[in-house]
Design a protein around this motif. Structure first.
Motif, PDB file in Angstrom:
ATOM      1  N   ARG A  16       0.820  -1.216   0.000  1.00  0.00           N
ATOM      2  CA  ARG A  16       0.000   0.000   0.000  1.00  0.00           C
ATOM      3  C   ARG A  16       0.851   1.262   0.000  1.00  0.00           C
ATOM      4  NH1 ARG A  16      -5.682  -0.875   2.317  1.00  0.00           N
ATOM      5  NH2 ARG A  16      -5.992  -3.042   1.840  1.00  0.00           N
ATOM      6  N   MET A  17       1.900   1.238  -0.796  1.00  0.00           N
ATOM      7  CA  MET A  17       2.762   2.414  -0.978  1.00  0.00           C
ATOM      8  C   MET A  17       2.286   3.166  -2.212  1.00  0.00           C
ATOM      9  SD  MET A  17       6.608   0.970  -0.549  1.00  0.00           S
ATOM     10  CE  MET A  17       7.244   0.371   0.993  1.00  0.00           C
ATOM     11  N   VAL A  18       2.193   4.483  -2.109  1.00  0.00           N
ATOM     12  CA  VAL A  18       1.853   5.326  -3.252  1.00  0.00           C
ATOM     13  C   VAL A  18       2.821   6.491  -3.284  1.00  0.00           C
ATOM     14  CG1 VAL A  18      -0.594   4.716  -3.342  1.00  0.00           C
ATOM     15  CG2 VAL A  18       0.143   6.616  -1.924  1.00  0.00           C
ATOM     16  N   PHE A  19       3.033   7.030  -4.469  1.00  0.00           N
ATOM     17  CA  PHE A  19       3.921   8.173  -4.608  1.00  0.00           C
ATOM     18  C   PHE A  19       3.115   9.449  -4.413  1.00  0.00           C
ATOM     19  CE2 PHE A  19       6.158   4.877  -7.010  1.00  0.00           C
ATOM     20  CZ  PHE A  19       7.383   4.939  -6.388  1.00  0.00           C
ATOM     21  N   ALA A  20       3.568  10.324  -3.544  1.00  0.00           N
ATOM     22  CA  ALA A  20       2.841  11.541  -3.202  1.00  0.00           C
ATOM     23  C   ALA A  20       2.919  12.582  -4.299  1.00  0.00           C
ATOM     24  CB  ALA A  20       3.384  12.120  -1.901  1.00  0.00           C
ATOM     25  N   GLU A  21       3.875  12.539  -5.177  1.00  0.00           N
ATOM     26  CA  GLU A  21       4.051  13.543  -6.230  1.00  0.00           C
ATOM     27  C   GLU A  21       2.794  13.651  -7.098  1.00  0.00           C
ATOM     28  OE1 GLU A  21       7.076  14.495  -9.920  1.00  0.00           O
ATOM     29  OE2 GLU A  21       7.608  13.008  -8.435  1.00  0.00           O
ATOM     30  N   ALA A  22       2.150  12.530  -7.387  1.00  0.00           N
ATOM     31  CA  ALA A  22       0.946  12.545  -8.209  1.00  0.00           C
ATOM     32  C   ALA A  22      -0.181  13.286  -7.498  1.00  0.00           C
ATOM     33  CB  ALA A  22       0.510  11.128  -8.543  1.00  0.00           C
ATOM     34  N   ASP A  23      -0.287  13.144  -6.180  1.00  0.00           N
ATOM     35  CA  ASP A  23      -1.327  13.840  -5.425  1.00  0.00           C
ATOM     36  C   ASP A  23      -1.156  15.345  -5.528  1.00  0.00           C
ATOM     37  OD1 ASP A  23      -2.332  11.421  -4.679  1.00  0.00           O
ATOM     38  OD2 ASP A  23      -1.307  11.394  -2.740  1.00  0.00           O
ATOM     39  N   GLY A  24       0.051  15.836  -5.422  1.00  0.00           N
ATOM     40  CA  GLY A  24       0.319  17.264  -5.497  1.00  0.00           C
ATOM     41  C   GLY A  24       0.047  17.824  -6.877  1.00  0.00           C
ATOM     42  N   ALA A  25       0.292  17.043  -7.913  1.00  0.00           N
ATOM     43  CA  ALA A  25       0.083  17.506  -9.287  1.00  0.00           C
ATOM     44  C   ALA A  25      -1.401  17.680  -9.581  1.00  0.00           C
ATOM     45  CB  ALA A  25       0.699  16.520 -10.276  1.00  0.00           C
ATOM     46  N   ASP A  26      -2.255  16.870  -8.951  1.00  0.00           N
ATOM     47  CA  ASP A  26      -3.691  16.940  -9.208  1.00  0.00           C
ATOM     48  C   ASP A  26      -4.388  18.002  -8.372  1.00  0.00           C
ATOM     49  OD1 ASP A  26      -3.553  14.949 -11.047  1.00  0.00           O
ATOM     50  OD2 ASP A  26      -4.145  13.358  -9.667  1.00  0.00           O
ATOM     51  N   GLN A  27      -3.737  18.514  -7.368  1.00  0.00           N
ATOM     52  CA  GLN A  27      -4.381  19.461  -6.469  1.00  0.00           C
ATOM     53  C   GLN A  27      -4.819  20.718  -7.223  1.00  0.00           C
ATOM     54  OE1 GLN A  27      -1.935  20.521  -3.181  1.00  0.00           O
ATOM     55  NE2 GLN A  27      -3.682  20.906  -1.865  1.00  0.00           N
ATOM     56  N   GLY A  28      -6.050  21.140  -6.996  1.00  0.00           N
ATOM     57  CA  GLY A  28      -6.540  22.361  -7.613  1.00  0.00           C
ATOM     58  C   GLY A  28      -7.079  22.169  -9.017  1.00  0.00           C
ATOM     59  N   ARG A  29      -7.109  20.931  -9.513  1.00  0.00           N
ATOM     60  CA  ARG A  29      -7.634  20.674 -10.853  1.00  0.00           C
ATOM     61  C   ARG A  29      -8.635  19.543 -10.771  1.00  0.00           C
ATOM     62  NH1 ARG A  29      -2.545  20.527 -14.856  1.00  0.00           N
ATOM     63  NH2 ARG A  29      -2.227  18.593 -13.766  1.00  0.00           N
ATOM     64  N   GLY A  30      -9.459  19.448 -11.782  1.00  0.00           N
ATOM     65  CA  GLY A  30     -10.413  18.351 -11.850  1.00  0.00           C
ATOM     66  C   GLY A  30      -9.694  17.027 -12.022  1.00  0.00           C
ATOM     67  N   SER A  31     -10.471  15.947 -11.978  1.00  0.00           N
ATOM     68  CA  SER A  31      -9.842  14.631 -12.066  1.00  0.00           C
ATOM     69  C   SER A  31      -9.212  14.379 -13.430  1.00  0.00           C
ATOM     70  CB  SER A  31     -10.872  13.541 -11.747  1.00  0.00           C
ATOM     71  OG  SER A  31     -11.929  13.604 -12.692  1.00  0.00           O
ATOM     72  N   SER A  32      -9.634  15.078 -14.464  1.00  0.00           N
ATOM     73  CA  SER A  32      -9.051  14.868 -15.795  1.00  0.00           C
ATOM     74  C   SER A  32      -7.769  15.670 -15.986  1.00  0.00           C
ATOM     75  CB  SER A  32     -10.058  15.262 -16.876  1.00  0.00           C
ATOM     76  OG  SER A  32     -10.294  16.662 -16.823  1.00  0.00           O
ATOM     77  N   GLY A  33      -7.457  16.536 -15.049  1.00  0.00           N
ATOM     78  CA  GLY A  33      -6.241  17.331 -15.168  1.00  0.00           C
ATOM     79  C   GLY A  33      -6.483  18.703 -15.753  1.00  0.00           C
TER      80      GLY A  33
END
Length: 163
Positions: A117-134
């Motif tokens: 159950r390890m995930v990379f946090a970088e992806a979470d930060g990139a999506d912040q403030g945008r919709g799920s489609s980017g």
């Protein structure tokens, strides 16, 4: 092995854990260097030479995101694992199974990280403030005032004008 246990608040049955959890004080540890040492060969002590591939492997672990969560005992276990890695790269293929088991415990492959159950946090930060489609949401693109119903919708009237 097997899946990680569910969060107790999400379990269907609320049985008390039979074994209490032990909470340890966390201390991050620095990675040790691969040690210089001697081994016995043909009755003589000779300098052990780490294969270049094992040195690269060791540096990969030092640079890995997982490394910031390694304690002293983790690094000691990986140091012993480096010896197994060196055996493999010197041609001892019987070391492959043990090496695979040991590195799996640290999340070496995508499947290992998923199991742990390890995930990379970088992806979470990139999506912040945008919709799920980017991209921007429909509300951001068109605004609430620009949205309107199209004819033939569920307004109670048929599209032919018959009632």
């Amino acid at each position: 092995m097997g899946p990680a246990p569910k969060d107790p608040s999400r379990r269907a049955r609320r049985n008390k854990d039979t074994i209490p959890q032990t909470v340890l004080r966390w201390e991050q540890a620095e990675a040790p260097e691969l040690p210089d040492f001697r081994v016995e060969r043909d009755g003589q002590l000779v300098e052990f030479v780490w294969p270049e591939r094992t040195r690269e492997w060791w540096q990969t672990w030092i640079d890995s995101p997982q490394a910031e969560h390694f304690g002293t005992s983790d690094w000691q276990y990986l140091l012993d694992t480096a010896l197994i890695h060196a055996r493999l790269w010197r041609g001892d293929l019987s070391a492959a199974g043990e090496l695979r088991l040991r590195v799996a415990a640290f999340g070496a492959t995508p499947a290992d990280r998923a199991r742990l159950r390890m995930v990379f946090a970088e992806a979470d930060g990139a999506d912040q403030g945008r919709g799920s489609s980017g991209g921007p949401s429909a509300r951001e693109r068109y605004g609430a005032a620009k949205l309107r119903s199209l004819p033939g919708g569920k307004s109670g009237k048929s599209s032919t004008g018959d009632e």
